[in-house]
Design an enzyme around this catalytic site. Sequence first.
Site, PDB file in Angstrom:
ATOM      1  N   ASN A 286       0.874  -1.266   0.047  1.00 56.42           N
ATOM      2  CA  ASN A 286      -0.036   0.092  -0.054  1.00 56.42           C
ATOM      3  C   ASN A 286       0.980   1.289  -0.108  1.00 56.42           C
ATOM      4  OD1 ASN A 286      -1.733   1.827   0.748  1.00 56.42           O
ATOM      5  ND2 ASN A 286      -2.274   1.798   2.463  1.00 56.42           N
TER       6      ASN A 286
ATOM      7  N   LYS B  87       0.198   4.313  -0.517  1.00 56.64           N
ATOM      8  CA  LYS B  87      -0.532   5.390   0.236  1.00 56.64           C
ATOM      9  C   LYS B  87      -0.058   6.707  -0.459  1.00 56.64           C
ATOM     10  CE  LYS B  87      -0.087   3.213   4.722  1.00 56.64           C
ATOM     11  NZ  LYS B  87       0.083   3.184   6.248  1.00 56.64           N
TER      12      LYS B  87
ATOM     13  N   HIS C  82      -9.317   1.080   4.727  1.00 56.00           N
ATOM     14  CA  HIS C  82      -8.143   1.270   5.341  1.00 56.00           C
ATOM     15  C   HIS C  82      -8.486   2.325   6.572  1.00 56.00           C
ATOM     16  CE1 HIS C  82      -4.135   2.581   6.283  1.00 56.00           C
ATOM     17  NE2 HIS C  82      -3.775   1.532   5.740  1.00 56.00           N
TER      18      HIS C  82
ATOM     19  N   GLU D 148      -6.459   4.646   7.515  1.00 57.67           N
ATOM     20  CA  GLU D 148      -6.748   6.173   7.360  1.00 57.67           C
ATOM     21  C   GLU D 148      -7.751   6.594   6.864  1.00 57.67           C
ATOM     22  OE1 GLU D 148      -2.707   5.756   5.379  1.00 57.67           O
ATOM     23  OE2 GLU D 148      -1.911   5.028   7.235  1.00 57.67           O
TER      24      GLU D 148
ATOM     25  N   GLU E   3      -5.492  -4.760  10.555  1.00 55.74           N
ATOM     26  CA  GLU E   3      -4.421  -4.012  10.537  1.00 55.74           C
ATOM     27  C   GLU E   3      -4.759  -3.340  11.939  1.00 55.74           C
ATOM     28  OE1 GLU E   3      -2.409  -2.797   6.566  1.00 55.74           O
ATOM     29  OE2 GLU E   3      -4.277  -1.401   7.078  1.00 55.74           O
TER      30      GLU E   3
ATOM     31  N   GLY F 287       2.466   2.340  10.772  1.00 57.63           N
ATOM     32  CA  GLY F 287       3.298   3.552  10.602  1.00 57.63           C
ATOM     33  C   GLY F 287       4.113   3.844  11.881  1.00 57.63           C
TER      34      GLY F 287
ATOM     35  N   SER G 236       3.416  -2.158  10.061  1.00 57.22           N
ATOM     36  CA  SER G 236       4.916  -2.247  10.338  1.00 57.22           C
ATOM     37  C   SER G 236       5.655  -3.508   9.985  1.00 57.22           C
ATOM     38  CB  SER G 236       4.970  -1.893  11.737  1.00 57.22           C
ATOM     39  OG  SER G 236       4.688  -0.215  12.205  1.00 57.22           O
TER      40      SER G 236
END
Length: 256
Positions: free
Chosen positions: A10, A12, A96, A98, A168, A174, A214
């Site tokens: 991904n 991003k 996702h 985010e 996730e 991150g 991560s």
Amino acid sequence: MSRKLVIAGNWKMNNTIDQTRELIHAIKKRGCLTHKVDIVVAPPFTALRAAAKAAGDTSIQVAAQNVFWEESGAYTGEVSPIMIKEAGAKWVIVGHSERRQYFGETDETVNRRLKAALAVDLKVIVCVGEMLEEREAGQTFAVLDRQTTGAFTGVGAADLEQVVIAYEPVWAIGTGKTATADQADEAHAHIRARVAALYTPEAAAAMRILYGGSVKPPNAKELIGREHVDGALIGGASLKAADFCAVITAGLETHA
Ligand code: PGA
């Protein structure tokens, strides 16, 4: 039951068209590509076509990072399933964290995106995962149940083989903090049980569930080596060809 691994990057909001071509050529040059694994890269919308062209007839498959559910119309700024398909995407990521955190994504909008993508034969990576406060309050399984049930409402069993789930944990994205292999496997087993309850034990046994948060070359083997972990959704480490390839190789080793 042996499930084909999925290793997905991904990207991003990273990589211009030129950088996309460079990264895909660098991945190709490293010699890690194989048809034994579903290898997916998700560049920004603007680079989908360039990514598909650069991937050519290799085993790299291209994904979009999001999609809207309507076919066309007055939805300024949105992109439809058929548009991303035309641009070269075979897959799309939906839900996702985010998108949930910064762009108001809910279980209901995740569900609408999933159904719209399936309607045009896109494969879909559906993301679920708890926030740190939810884990600390002992709500992890309840959150995973709610998100999984919400995402799959009205999705027929026949479409399930087009879908992959990515677990996730938001606190591991991150942050450099990875879930332990035990925590990941436990959450994956729980999601699998939820799929069994929503559909059938066979459908659950066939469902591929990726871990994300991560993932890097040093921790990939331990995570992907677990019974219920069928690959990885990689953010930061997917931006470097060497690291992305090392995770593919680590994954293959666990399934040798
Ligand atoms: P990360 O991101 O690997 O950089 O933690 C994973 C993701 O958000 O999909």
